[in-house]
Design a protein around this motif. Structure first.
Motif, PDB file in Angstrom:
ATOM      1  N   ARG A   7       0.818  -1.215   0.000  1.00  0.00           N
ATOM      2  CA  ARG A   7       0.000   0.000   0.000  1.00  0.00           C
ATOM      3  C   ARG A   7       0.851   1.264   0.000  1.00  0.00           C
ATOM      4  NH1 ARG A   7      -3.919  -0.211   4.802  1.00  0.00           N
ATOM      5  NH2 ARG A   7      -4.545   1.802   3.920  1.00  0.00           N
ATOM      6  N   PRO A  25      -5.883  -0.320   8.705  1.00  0.00           N
ATOM      7  CA  PRO A  25      -6.539  -1.139   7.679  1.00  0.00           C
ATOM      8  C   PRO A  25      -7.494  -0.297   6.851  1.00  0.00           C
ATOM      9  CG  PRO A  25      -7.443  -1.609   9.857  1.00  0.00           C
ATOM     10  CD  PRO A  25      -6.253  -0.743  10.076  1.00  0.00           C
ATOM     11  N   VAL A  26      -7.753  -0.725   5.627  1.00  0.00           N
ATOM     12  CA  VAL A  26      -8.704  -0.026   4.769  1.00  0.00           C
ATOM     13  C   VAL A  26     -10.099  -0.170   5.383  1.00  0.00           C
ATOM     14  CG1 VAL A  26      -9.737   0.108   2.468  1.00  0.00           C
ATOM     15  CG2 VAL A  26      -7.310  -0.489   2.719  1.00  0.00           C
ATOM     16  N   VAL A  28     -14.352   0.559   5.638  1.00  0.00           N
ATOM     17  CA  VAL A  28     -15.514   0.519   4.738  1.00  0.00           C
ATOM     18  C   VAL A  28     -16.555   1.509   5.213  1.00  0.00           C
ATOM     19  CG1 VAL A  28     -17.399  -0.911   3.860  1.00  0.00           C
ATOM     20  CG2 VAL A  28     -15.122  -1.896   4.149  1.00  0.00           C
ATOM     21  N   LEU A 226      -6.909  -0.310  -5.405  1.00  0.00           N
ATOM     22  CA  LEU A 226      -6.333  -1.003  -4.247  1.00  0.00           C
ATOM     23  C   LEU A 226      -5.157  -1.887  -4.663  1.00  0.00           C
ATOM     24  CD1 LEU A 226      -9.579  -2.005  -2.313  1.00  0.00           C
ATOM     25  CD2 LEU A 226      -7.920  -0.261  -1.633  1.00  0.00           C
ATOM     26  N   THR A 233      -9.738   4.215   2.543  1.00  0.00           N
ATOM     27  CA  THR A 233     -11.103   3.955   2.974  1.00  0.00           C
ATOM     28  C   THR A 233     -11.968   3.912   1.721  1.00  0.00           C
ATOM     29  OG1 THR A 233     -12.892   4.671   4.461  1.00  0.00           O
ATOM     30  CG2 THR A 233     -11.611   6.406   3.396  1.00  0.00           C
ATOM     31  N   LEU A 253     -12.416  -6.205  -0.216  1.00  0.00           N
ATOM     32  CA  LEU A 253     -11.233  -6.228   0.646  1.00  0.00           C
ATOM     33  C   LEU A 253     -10.776  -7.647   0.951  1.00  0.00           C
ATOM     34  CD1 LEU A 253     -12.021  -3.353   3.194  1.00  0.00           C
ATOM     35  CD2 LEU A 253     -10.701  -3.248   1.080  1.00  0.00           C
ATOM     36  N   LYS A 254     -11.725  -8.541   1.200  1.00  0.00           N
ATOM     37  CA  LYS A 254     -11.360  -9.941   1.462  1.00  0.00           C
ATOM     38  C   LYS A 254     -10.720 -10.580   0.236  1.00  0.00           C
ATOM     39  CE  LYS A 254     -14.924 -10.926   4.948  1.00  0.00           C
ATOM     40  NZ  LYS A 254     -16.152 -11.708   5.242  1.00  0.00           N
ATOM     41  N   LEU A 258      -7.056  -7.810   2.019  1.00  0.00           N
ATOM     42  CA  LEU A 258      -6.911  -6.599   2.830  1.00  0.00           C
ATOM     43  C   LEU A 258      -7.825  -6.594   4.050  1.00  0.00           C
ATOM     44  CD1 LEU A 258      -6.697  -3.972  -0.059  1.00  0.00           C
ATOM     45  CD2 LEU A 258      -4.842  -4.709   1.456  1.00  0.00           C
ATOM     46  N   ARG A 259      -8.622  -7.631   4.206  1.00  0.00           N
ATOM     47  CA  ARG A 259      -9.518  -7.725   5.360  1.00  0.00           C
ATOM     48  C   ARG A 259      -9.617  -9.192   5.769  1.00  0.00           C
ATOM     49  NH1 ARG A 259     -13.639  -4.551   8.109  1.00  0.00           N
ATOM     50  NH2 ARG A 259     -12.686  -2.769   7.036  1.00  0.00           N
TER      51      ARG A 259
END
Length: 358
Positions: A7, A25-26, A28, A226, A233, A253-254, A258-259
């Motif tokens: 990132r 973390p990014v 939502v 991303l 965000t 994100l998953k 990233l999540r």
């Protein structure tokens, strides 16, 4: 992790209790779609968004009356509230004073530099955040005259101007969004901005639409940024229930690693299918709600290729005409009757929940 995303390094800011940028973390985001004056409906939507995993929610504040209801949402919500402001800078000031963690303003329609200065002064005194929202549909007239159209260069130039403007005022607790309904223009505008600024970025495709096309359009635009390390965000802007925005955002994100969270992979099915793959995948997905580990579960429609095709999954099921195979990390561990398959798989998932899966 092999293939992980590097990132872009941005400065960290705070939107209420949620960090944005830096090593955070990014997150939502979503936005309520009820009438802001309808407290019951709006609070209900906020709670549903919280349950879905939303980190930050935006509420439109189009009037003085909406400022008063905003106070209630700030008090009752568990997540930070952003006040969405257009045209009237006084509403931004009053929203901050009412407790909003952040205000979203569009310098192109808020009334010029002096009005922006007033908002910055109050945000600075209260420790609140600002989101600079540059949109293709409301660029400043001078920028639009220069470029003729809201091309990426115009969007980036506007965003950079206002970012530097806030920094020159000694204010750094802000993030920037640069949105267009055109995916390629949006991506290029964010790229250009990122080359010149370390301000954290809120990314998304505005007015993406509804249904499958809106989801695809948002996923392509947000995912592409991303993958390049751009974005701190996100908001998936879809017509309809805002909970869908959060679900799609989390899925993006998953998918990119990233999540954290469970993932269900399932075969598209073919004539070899002997079990209800769609129904089983839905049941497994429901069972995984609330699980925060990176458990990958495969639901495959036949016992011929199932374990091999899903070898990287932590566990899974491969269905046959009468019996199904339950496998764990590519190894078949049991054979059960189809009607017992779901419970057998859920037992394996529970075992994995208490282990350090990844």
């Amino acid at each position: 992790m092999s293939g992980s995303i590097s990132r872009r390094k941005t400065r960290k800011i705070w939107v209420g209790s949620v960090p944005v940028g830096g090593d955070a973390p990014v997150s939502v985001q979503s936005m309520t779609k009820t009438n802001s004056l309808d407290v019951k409906a709006t609070l209900d939507q906020i709670r549903r968004l919280e349950e879905a995993g939303c980190d930050i929610v935006r509420v439109a504040v189009p009037s003085e009356e909406a400022v008063e209801t905003l106070r209630i949402y700030v008090r009752e919500a568990k997540m930070p509230i952003i006040a969405d402001i257009h045209f009237t800078y006084e509403l931004a000031v009053k929203s901050l004073e009412a407790g909003a963690s952040c205000v979203r303003i569009n310098p192109g329609n808020i009334g010029g530099k002096e009005k922006v200065k007033e908002v910055v002064k109050v945000a600075k005194s209260l420790g609140s955040a600002i989101r600079i929202g540059v949109n293709a549909g409301s660029l400043e007239k001078a920028v639009l005259r220069k470029y003729g159209h809201p091309v990426p260069q115009a969007l980036a130039e506007s965003a950079l101007y206002w970012a530097h403007f806030l920094e020159d005022l000694g204010f750094f607790n802000f993030k920037v969004s640069i949105k267009s309904s055109d995916v390629l223009s949006t991506i290029e505008a964010y790229r250009l901005f990122s080359e010149e600024s370390d301000a954290p970025l809120h990314i998304g495709i505005t007015e993406a639409g509804f249904g499958t096309y809106g989801i695809v359009k948002s996923s392509v635009g947000i995912g592409a940024l991303l993958l390049e390390g751009i974005g701190d965000t996100i908001r998936v802007s879809l017509t309809g229930d805002p909970v869908s925005e959060v679900e799609v955002g989390l899925a993006i994100l998953k998918a990119l690693g990233l999540r954290k969270g469970p993932e269900v992979i399932s075969c598209p099915t073919c004539s070899r299918r002997k079990i209800d793959v769609e129904g089983l995948a839905a049941e497994v997905s429901r069972a995984l709600k609330g699980v925060d580990k990176n458990i990958k579960v495969a639901v495959m429609g036949c016992e011929v290729n199932g374990p091999g095709e899903a070898r990287e999954a932590d566990c899974g099921i491969a269905g046959g005409k009468t019996y199904s195979l339950i496998f764990r990390r590519g190894v078949v561990i049991k054979k059960v009757k189809n009607e017992e398959a779901l419970n057998a798989l859920l037992e394996v998932i529970k075992e994995l929940e208490v282990e350090d899966v990844h």
